[in-house]
Design an enzyme around this catalytic site. Structure first.
Site, PDB file in Angstrom:
ATOM      1  N   LEU A   1      23.513  28.389  28.637  1.00  0.00           N
ATOM      2  CA  LEU A   1      24.389  27.771  29.653  1.00  0.00           C
ATOM      3  C   LEU A   1      25.786  27.445  29.118  1.00  0.00           C
ATOM      4  CD1 LEU A   1      21.949  25.451  31.676  1.00  0.00           C
ATOM      5  CD2 LEU A   1      22.706  27.772  32.204  1.00  0.00           C
TER       6      LEU A   1
ATOM      7  N   LYS B   1      28.135  29.579  29.232  1.00  0.00           N
ATOM      8  CA  LYS B   1      28.954  30.161  30.311  1.00  0.00           C
ATOM      9  C   LYS B   1      28.201  30.239  31.633  1.00  0.00           C
ATOM     10  CE  LYS B   1      32.679  31.467  27.995  1.00  0.00           C
ATOM     11  NZ  LYS B   1      34.071  31.307  28.346  1.00  0.00           N
TER      12      LYS B   1
ATOM     13  N   ASP C   1      19.249  29.259  22.820  1.00  0.00           N
ATOM     14  CA  ASP C   1      20.281  30.094  22.215  1.00  0.00           C
ATOM     15  C   ASP C   1      19.639  31.275  21.488  1.00  0.00           C
ATOM     16  OD1 ASP C   1      23.424  29.510  21.403  1.00  0.00           O
ATOM     17  OD2 ASP C   1      22.369  30.861  20.023  1.00  0.00           O
TER      18      ASP C   1
ATOM     19  N   TYR D   1      35.559  42.663  20.432  1.00  0.00           N
ATOM     20  CA  TYR D   1      34.409  42.648  21.343  1.00  0.00           C
ATOM     21  C   TYR D   1      33.718  44.016  21.358  1.00  0.00           C
ATOM     22  CZ  TYR D   1      32.246  43.184  25.958  1.00  0.00           C
ATOM     23  OH  TYR D   1      31.394  43.484  26.995  1.00  0.00           O
TER      24      TYR D   1
ATOM     25  N   LYS E   1      29.812  45.251  20.047  1.00  0.00           N
ATOM     26  CA  LYS E   1      28.829  45.941  20.899  1.00  0.00           C
ATOM     27  C   LYS E   1      28.440  47.294  20.285  1.00  0.00           C
ATOM     28  CE  LYS E   1      28.295  43.123  24.473  1.00  0.00           C
ATOM     29  NZ  LYS E   1      27.062  42.759  25.163  1.00  0.00           N
TER      30      LYS E   1
ATOM     31  N   ASN F   1      34.131  48.031  34.561  1.00  0.00           N
ATOM     32  CA  ASN F   1      34.486  46.650  34.961  1.00  0.00           C
ATOM     33  C   ASN F   1      33.633  46.143  36.117  1.00  0.00           C
ATOM     34  OD1 ASN F   1      36.692  47.699  33.356  1.00  0.00           O
ATOM     35  ND2 ASN F   1      37.689  45.757  33.865  1.00  0.00           N
TER      36      ASN F   1
ATOM     37  N   LEU G   1      40.314  40.126  36.189  1.00  0.00           N
ATOM     38  CA  LEU G   1      41.359  40.392  37.171  1.00  0.00           C
ATOM     39  C   LEU G   1      40.943  40.066  38.610  1.00  0.00           C
ATOM     40  CD1 LEU G   1      44.183  41.543  37.710  1.00  0.00           C
ATOM     41  CD2 LEU G   1      43.116  43.799  37.956  1.00  0.00           C
TER      42      LEU G   1
ATOM     43  N   PHE H   1      49.471  42.023  32.908  1.00  0.00           N
ATOM     44  CA  PHE H   1      49.635  42.189  31.456  1.00  0.00           C
ATOM     45  C   PHE H   1      50.224  43.561  31.134  1.00  0.00           C
ATOM     46  CE2 PHE H   1      45.730  39.229  31.134  1.00  0.00           C
ATOM     47  CZ  PHE H   1      46.529  38.107  31.233  1.00  0.00           C
TER      48      PHE H   1
ATOM     49  N   ASP I   1      43.937  45.921  24.852  1.00  0.00           N
ATOM     50  CA  ASP I   1      43.701  46.620  26.124  1.00  0.00           C
ATOM     51  C   ASP I   1      44.010  48.117  26.029  1.00  0.00           C
ATOM     52  OD1 ASP I   1      42.762  44.755  27.922  1.00  0.00           O
ATOM     53  OD2 ASP I   1      44.752  44.198  28.680  1.00  0.00           O
TER      54      ASP I   1
HETATM   55  N1  LIG Z   1      31.728  41.526  33.159  1.00  0.00           N
HETATM   56  C1  LIG Z   1      31.996  42.793  32.818  1.00  0.00           C
HETATM   57  O1  LIG Z   1      32.856  43.440  33.416  1.00  0.00           O
HETATM   58  C2  LIG Z   1      31.225  43.457  31.710  1.00  0.00           C
HETATM   59  C3  LIG Z   1      31.524  44.786  31.400  1.00  0.00           C
HETATM   60  C4  LIG Z   1      30.843  45.412  30.362  1.00  0.00           C
HETATM   61  C5  LIG Z   1      29.841  44.748  29.687  1.00  0.00           C
HETATM   62  N2  LIG Z   1      29.555  43.459  29.992  1.00  0.00           N
HETATM   63  C6  LIG Z   1      28.465  42.780  29.268  1.00  0.00           C
HETATM   64  O2  LIG Z   1      27.512  42.312  30.204  1.00  0.00           O
HETATM   65  C7  LIG Z   1      26.906  41.109  29.744  1.00  0.00           C
HETATM   66  C8  LIG Z   1      27.027  40.052  30.832  1.00  0.00           C
HETATM   67  O3  LIG Z   1      28.393  39.850  31.159  1.00  0.00           O
HETATM   68  P1  LIG Z   1      28.822  38.742  32.225  1.00  0.00           P
HETATM   69  O4  LIG Z   1      30.148  39.147  32.747  1.00  0.00           O
HETATM   70  O5  LIG Z   1      27.709  38.498  33.148  1.00  0.00           O
HETATM   71  O6  LIG Z   1      29.030  37.501  31.262  1.00  0.00           O
HETATM   72  P2  LIG Z   1      28.644  35.970  31.484  1.00  0.00           P
HETATM   73  O7  LIG Z   1      29.421  35.201  30.471  1.00  0.00           O
HETATM   74  O8  LIG Z   1      28.761  35.595  32.907  1.00  0.00           O
HETATM   75  O9  LIG Z   1      27.104  35.940  31.103  1.00  0.00           O
HETATM   76  C9  LIG Z   1      26.637  35.849  29.784  1.00  0.00           C
HETATM   77  C10 LIG Z   1      25.551  34.808  29.749  1.00  0.00           C
HETATM   78  O10 LIG Z   1      25.017  34.737  28.433  1.00  0.00           O
HETATM   79  C11 LIG Z   1      24.880  33.384  28.058  1.00  0.00           C
HETATM   80  N3  LIG Z   1      24.968  33.362  26.591  1.00  0.00           N
HETATM   81  C12 LIG Z   1      26.043  33.737  25.841  1.00  0.00           C
HETATM   82  N4  LIG Z   1      25.743  33.597  24.543  1.00  0.00           N
HETATM   83  C13 LIG Z   1      24.463  33.148  24.470  1.00  0.00           C
HETATM   84  C14 LIG Z   1      23.584  32.848  23.392  1.00  0.00           C
HETATM   85  N5  LIG Z   1      23.984  32.908  22.115  1.00  0.00           N
HETATM   86  N6  LIG Z   1      22.340  32.426  23.676  1.00  0.00           N
HETATM   87  C15 LIG Z   1      21.923  32.332  24.973  1.00  0.00           C
HETATM   88  N7  LIG Z   1      22.694  32.602  26.018  1.00  0.00           N
HETATM   89  C16 LIG Z   1      23.958  33.014  25.767  1.00  0.00           C
HETATM   90  C17 LIG Z   1      25.996  32.656  28.770  1.00  0.00           C
HETATM   91  O11 LIG Z   1      25.739  31.269  28.958  1.00  0.00           O
HETATM   92  C18 LIG Z   1      26.063  33.408  30.092  1.00  0.00           C
HETATM   93  O12 LIG Z   1      25.221  32.834  31.066  1.00  0.00           O
HETATM   94  C19 LIG Z   1      27.601  40.763  28.443  1.00  0.00           C
HETATM   95  O13 LIG Z   1      26.797  41.225  27.382  1.00  0.00           O
HETATM   96  C20 LIG Z   1      28.894  41.554  28.511  1.00  0.00           C
HETATM   97  O14 LIG Z   1      29.346  41.881  27.226  1.00  0.00           O
HETATM   98  C21 LIG Z   1      30.226  42.789  30.992  1.00  0.00           C
HETATM   99  O1  LIG Z   2      45.355  38.026  34.648  1.00  0.00           O
HETATM  100  C1  LIG Z   2      45.107  39.223  34.384  1.00  0.00           C
HETATM  101  C2  LIG Z   2      43.803  39.674  34.000  1.00  0.00           C
HETATM  102  C3  LIG Z   2      43.635  41.014  33.698  1.00  0.00           C
HETATM  103  N1  LIG Z   2      44.674  41.882  33.772  1.00  0.00           N
HETATM  104  C4  LIG Z   2      44.452  43.308  33.484  1.00  0.00           C
HETATM  105  O2  LIG Z   2      43.453  43.767  34.355  1.00  0.00           O
HETATM  106  C5  LIG Z   2      42.629  44.744  33.723  1.00  0.00           C
HETATM  107  C6  LIG Z   2      41.195  44.282  33.804  1.00  0.00           C
HETATM  108  O3  LIG Z   2      41.054  43.135  32.979  1.00  0.00           O
HETATM  109  P1  LIG Z   2      39.744  42.223  32.951  1.00  0.00           P
HETATM  110  O4  LIG Z   2      39.311  41.936  34.332  1.00  0.00           O
HETATM  111  O5  LIG Z   2      40.030  41.089  32.018  1.00  0.00           O
HETATM  112  O6  LIG Z   2      38.640  43.208  32.331  1.00  0.00           O
HETATM  113  P2  LIG Z   2      38.671  44.031  30.944  1.00  0.00           P
HETATM  114  O7  LIG Z   2      39.498  43.382  29.926  1.00  0.00           O
HETATM  115  O8  LIG Z   2      38.994  45.457  31.303  1.00  0.00           O
HETATM  116  O9  LIG Z   2      37.179  43.885  30.440  1.00  0.00           O
HETATM  117  C7  LIG Z   2      36.061  43.961  31.302  1.00  0.00           C
HETATM  118  O10 LIG Z   2      35.626  45.286  31.353  1.00  0.00           O
HETATM  119  C8  LIG Z   2      35.212  45.814  30.112  1.00  0.00           C
HETATM  120  C9  LIG Z   2      34.758  47.234  30.313  1.00  0.00           C
HETATM  121  O11 LIG Z   2      35.823  48.048  30.790  1.00  0.00           O
HETATM  122  C10 LIG Z   2      34.069  44.957  29.595  1.00  0.00           C
HETATM  123  O12 LIG Z   2      33.619  45.428  28.377  1.00  0.00           O
HETATM  124  C11 LIG Z   2      34.464  43.497  29.452  1.00  0.00           C
HETATM  125  O13 LIG Z   2      33.331  42.727  29.086  1.00  0.00           O
HETATM  126  C12 LIG Z   2      34.986  43.022  30.768  1.00  0.00           C
HETATM  127  O14 LIG Z   2      35.506  41.697  30.593  1.00  0.00           O
HETATM  128  C13 LIG Z   2      43.137  44.856  32.292  1.00  0.00           C
HETATM  129  O15 LIG Z   2      44.005  45.935  32.216  1.00  0.00           O
HETATM  130  C14 LIG Z   2      43.942  43.569  32.077  1.00  0.00           C
HETATM  131  O16 LIG Z   2      45.014  43.716  31.170  1.00  0.00           O
HETATM  132  C15 LIG Z   2      45.944  41.452  34.155  1.00  0.00           C
HETATM  133  O17 LIG Z   2      46.888  42.222  34.213  1.00  0.00           O
HETATM  134  N2  LIG Z   2      46.117  40.126  34.443  1.00  0.00           N
END
Ligand SMILES: NC(=O)c1ccc[n+]([C@@H]2O[C@H](COP(=O)([O-])OP(=O)(O)OC[C@H]3O[C@@H](n4cnc5c(N)ncnc54)[C@H](O)[C@@H]3O)[C@@H](O)[C@H]2O)c1
Ligand SMILES: O=c1ccn([C@@H]2O[C@H](COP(=O)(O)OP(=O)(O)O[C@H]3O[C@H](CO)[C@@H](O)[C@H](O)[C@H]3O)[C@@H](O)[C@H]2O)c(=O)[nH]1
Length: 332
Positions: free
Chosen positions: A33, A35, A50, A140, A144, A169, A189, A207, A284
């Site tokens: 929790l 996040k 954790d 990051y 991974k 994304n 975004l 950005f 980025d």
């Molecule tokens: N959001 C995206 O666009 C995106 C894109 C590519 C990959 N991912 C991957 O998908 C997964 C989920 O992303 P999300 O956007 O839902 O993130 P999120 O932060 O909403 O969810 C991650 C969850 O993991 C929990 N957590 C983090 N570290 C922990 C730990 N050490 N022990 C137990 N719980 C822990 C957090 O509390 C949170 O609930 C991540 O692994 C992220 O890298 C996300």
């Molecule tokens: O205030 C903002 C936020 C984002 N961006 C841009 O918007 C795009 C998307 O950004 P964001 O939504 O932060 O996503 P990413 O940084 O592309 O990363 C996401 O998508 C990745 C896969 O493409 C995942 O690995 C990450 O976990 C996930 O956070 C990027 O070009 C950013 O530079 C802006 O210009 N302004």
């Protein structure tokens, strides 16, 4: 199927849990929790713990007779990772190695892993296919990729069966509108743009507009969170059906620039968004667009949301109904 979902209280995790609850015998969410939100988890068993707490992981896996793991828990912000590599290596690498140890020691041999488009770095060819070069441009993505390599080695040596899903994304929300994206701080975004529409900020900061793209802003492939959730269900079914270890991209196959996302949000909401171009964000890549033919072919995965406006509309429904996100119940 008794499934442990690490990070199941987070954004993508909670949407996947909702789907798995319909397919599995038992779903157990394991989340610290930091996040995530307790209220995002429906009727599944919830354990606050954790990844680094081996004792609690062992206890949870044994108590609920877990047979597979879907592993979302991670720190996942590209920008933040550049300044906090220790946190990212501890959580994503040490935490995942810990989980893998506990799984192997307890004979849990099936794992679906949240990987990312960030493992590729700046692609040489677009759309990116799974065999493209992996040169992550941020910490990051490197954490991974390190875990993909570890799982590959563990698969060969110890018989672990894993499917790594490289999401592009994630965005959008469950169409029911009762769960959605709620990060604090928010850096993504789409939610930032919609928060601006709600008057929660002055507008959106872009950005950099000097990337080699048609309008100078970064291009990403935006994929709906329930389409991601479906893919996890398919990956689990494949593992239970004897599918070997594998890696798949998950994206829509079309790219949108930052400016195009803002425009689409303006159309969906009918609200004009104030924009300001500032410096590039470290780490980025300019363009990330998925080639997702492999998972369509192997698992018959078909994204249901392919129109960016429809995707944003589901997110808008969530944000408008819940402008402050989930109710804060002192859960952190
Ligand atoms: N959001 C995206 O666009 C995106 C894109 C590519 C990959 N991912 C991957 O998908 C997964 C989920 O992303 P999300 O956007 O839902 O993130 P999120 O932060 O909403 O969810 C991650 C969850 O993991 C929990 N957590 C983090 N570290 C922990 C730990 N050490 N022990 C137990 N719980 C822990 C957090 O509390 C949170 O609930 C991540 O692994 C992220 O890298 C996300
Ligand atoms: O205030 C903002 C936020 C984002 N961006 C841009 O918007 C795009 C998307 O950004 P964001 O939504 O932060 O996503 P990413 O940084 O592309 O990363 C996401 O998508 C990745 C896969 O493409 C995942 O690995 C990450 O976990 C996930 O956070 C990027 O070009 C950013 O530079 C802006 O210009 N302004």
């Amino acid at each position: 199927m008794n499934i442990l979902v690490t990070g199941g209280a987070g954004y993508i995790g909670s949407h996947t849990v909702r789907l798995l609850e319909k397919k599995a015998d038992r779903v157990v969410v394991y989340d610290n929790l930091v996040k995530g939100h307790r209220q995002a988890v429906g009727k599944s068993v919830f354990v606050q713990g954790d990844l680094l707490d081996s004792g609690k992981l062992i206890d949870t896996i044994q108590r609920y007779a877990i047979s597979s793991v879907v592993h979302f828990a991670a720190a996942s912000l590209v920008g933040e990772s550049m300044g906090k590599p220790r946190d990212y290596y501890r959580n994503n690498v040490q935490g995942t190695l810990n989980l893998l140890d506990v799984m192997l020691d307890n004979k849990v041999g099936k794992l679906v892993f949240s990987s990312t488009a960030a493992v590729y770095g700046e692609p040489e060819i677009t759309p990116i296919t799974e065999d493209a070069a992996k040169n992550p441009t941020n910490v990051y993505g490197r954490t991974k990729l390190a875990m993909e390599n570890a799982m590959d080695d563990y698969s060969r040596a110890y018989g672990l069966k894993y499917i790594a899903l490289r999401y592009f994304n994630a965005c959008g929300a469950d169409p029911a509108g009762d769960i959605g994206e709620d990060h604090e701080p928010e850096t993504h975004l789409v939610p930032l743009v919609l928060r601006a529409c709600l008057g929660k900020s002055d507008g959106i900061k872009i950005f950099g507009d000097d990337y080699p793209t048609q309008d100078g802003t970064c291009i990403r492939d935006y994929i709906h969170v329930t389409d991601l959730a479906q893919a996890h269900g398919l990956a689990l079914e494949a593992l239970y059906g004897g599918h070997g270890s594998d890696v798949y991209n998950l994206g829509n196959g079309s790219g949108f620039s930052v400016k195009e996302i803002i425009e689409a949000a303006e159309t969906v909401t009918g609200i004009k968004i104030r924009q300001e171009v500032i410096a590039r964000r470290a780490g980025d890549p300019a363009v990330l667009v998925a080639g997702a033919a492999k998972i369509k072919r192997d698992m018959n995965w078909q994204p249901q949301y392919t129109d960016i406006k429809e995707i944003i509309a589901t997110a808008w429904r969530w944000h408008r109904a819940n402008p402050d996100g989930f109710p804060r119940l002192g859960d952190r």
